[in-house]
Design a protein around this motif. Sequence first.
Motif, PDB file in Angstrom:
ATOM      1  N   ASN A  70      61.766 -82.663  38.923  1.00 43.93           N
ATOM      2  CA  ASN A  70      61.728 -81.518  39.847  1.00 43.93           C
ATOM      3  C   ASN A  70      60.305 -80.997  40.057  1.00 43.93           C
ATOM      4  O   ASN A  70      59.802 -80.931  41.171  1.00 43.93           O
ATOM      5  N   CYS A  71      59.655 -80.630  38.969  1.00 39.20           N
ATOM      6  CA  CYS A  71      58.301 -80.087  39.072  1.00 39.20           C
ATOM      7  C   CYS A  71      57.307 -81.144  39.563  1.00 39.20           C
ATOM      8  O   CYS A  71      56.443 -80.871  40.398  1.00 39.20           O
ATOM      9  N   LYS A  75      54.706 -81.141  42.813  1.00 37.72           N
ATOM     10  CA  LYS A  75      53.264 -81.296  42.633  1.00 37.72           C
ATOM     11  C   LYS A  75      52.740 -82.514  43.393  1.00 37.72           C
ATOM     12  O   LYS A  75      51.599 -82.510  43.863  1.00 37.72           O
ATOM     13  N   TRP A 181      50.834 -72.526  42.222  1.00 35.25           N
ATOM     14  CA  TRP A 181      51.974 -73.427  42.371  1.00 35.25           C
ATOM     15  C   TRP A 181      51.874 -74.618  41.416  1.00 35.25           C
ATOM     16  O   TRP A 181      52.883 -75.096  40.906  1.00 35.25           O
ATOM     17  N   ASN A 185      54.506 -75.276  37.895  1.00 34.43           N
ATOM     18  CA  ASN A 185      55.191 -76.566  37.893  1.00 34.43           C
ATOM     19  C   ASN A 185      54.624 -77.520  36.841  1.00 34.43           C
ATOM     20  O   ASN A 185      54.874 -78.721  36.893  1.00 34.43           O
ATOM     21  N   THR A 186      53.882 -76.988  35.902  1.00 33.58           N
ATOM     22  CA  THR A 186      53.279 -77.806  34.846  1.00 33.58           C
ATOM     23  C   THR A 186      53.861 -77.431  33.490  1.00 33.58           C
ATOM     24  O   THR A 186      53.845 -76.261  33.088  1.00 33.58           O
ATOM     25  N   THR A 190      62.006 -77.380  35.211  1.00 33.13           N
ATOM     26  CA  THR A 190      62.268 -76.751  36.506  1.00 33.13           C
ATOM     27  C   THR A 190      61.163 -75.744  36.800  1.00 33.13           C
ATOM     28  O   THR A 190      60.624 -75.122  35.883  1.00 33.13           O
ATOM     29  N   PRO A 191      60.810 -75.578  38.066  1.00 33.46           N
ATOM     30  CA  PRO A 191      59.698 -74.682  38.410  1.00 33.46           C
ATOM     31  C   PRO A 191      59.963 -73.243  37.984  1.00 33.46           C
ATOM     32  O   PRO A 191      61.098 -72.760  38.028  1.00 33.46           O
ATOM     33  N   ASP A 193      59.368 -70.600  39.627  1.00 33.42           N
ATOM     34  CA  ASP A 193      59.009 -70.080  40.948  1.00 33.42           C
ATOM     35  C   ASP A 193      59.043 -68.562  41.007  1.00 33.42           C
ATOM     36  O   ASP A 193      58.247 -67.952  41.721  1.00 33.42           O
TER      37      ASP A 193
END
Length: 259
Positions: A70-71, A75, A181, A185-186, A190-191, A193
């Motif tokens: 996902n992440c 990216k 962002w 996402n690192t 899952t992000p 967000d």
Amino acid sequence: MNKYLFYRITSKSNDKPRLDGFSKMDCLDNLLSYFPDYRMVCIADNCDDLIYEILEKKNFYKLVRTSLGNCGSFKYLLNNELPSLADDDLIYFVEDDYLHRAGSAQALEEGLKYFNYVTLYDHPDKYGINSPNTNPLVPKGPLSEVTQIFRGVSAIWRTTNSTTMTFGVHAKTMRMDSWIWNLVNTGFNTPRDFHAWIYLTGPKEFSLRTAKTIFAAQLLSRMHALLSPRRTLGVPLNSFSAHLQKDTLPENFYSDFMR
């Protein structure tokens, strides 16, 4: 200005309950029908061969097969597809479980004239009693989050403090904000967000009853606002998109999306 759909699809799904009767291919075909003049960059992440064979038959601008998660797939778009775009290019980042309705593209483009970011999905967690998925910065009760209203052409718009990973933005803004962002996402499956949105929009509501990381995002947002203006995130009333998760359908889903 060119217009892009940065679309991510996977054969894997999380355990959140999805609405019966809709497949990811249904959502994809629906998206393509309402955004016909957009260049589709499709990231097929961890897709099985059957899904990928279907995607290969579509007339995409670009199709990339990955196994990044996902992440990682987000990216990939951020670091491999975004850099080549012109500043005024429009990007609509889209996840694979969203449904749209007529006028979605027009609403997205209108909203980006007024706001830095646009979501077409009016998430029920912005209304205190309407969703089991509570937003920690929305007061309990019948009222919405604190917001500002703008009367547009295709919709009445309002500001909101956050949304999902499906949103519209111009390439210039996304490049300027790419560090946050990348950060959310690192190191995650899952992000994160919500953290990114709270940092970027800096809602006036401030809650001590949040996770430590969200509390930190609130503090950092206020410090950042001393140096540069916060971002605005706009959402139309009513929704032009619907996240097909059973407990977070927009208020107008059955009246406007099921006709």
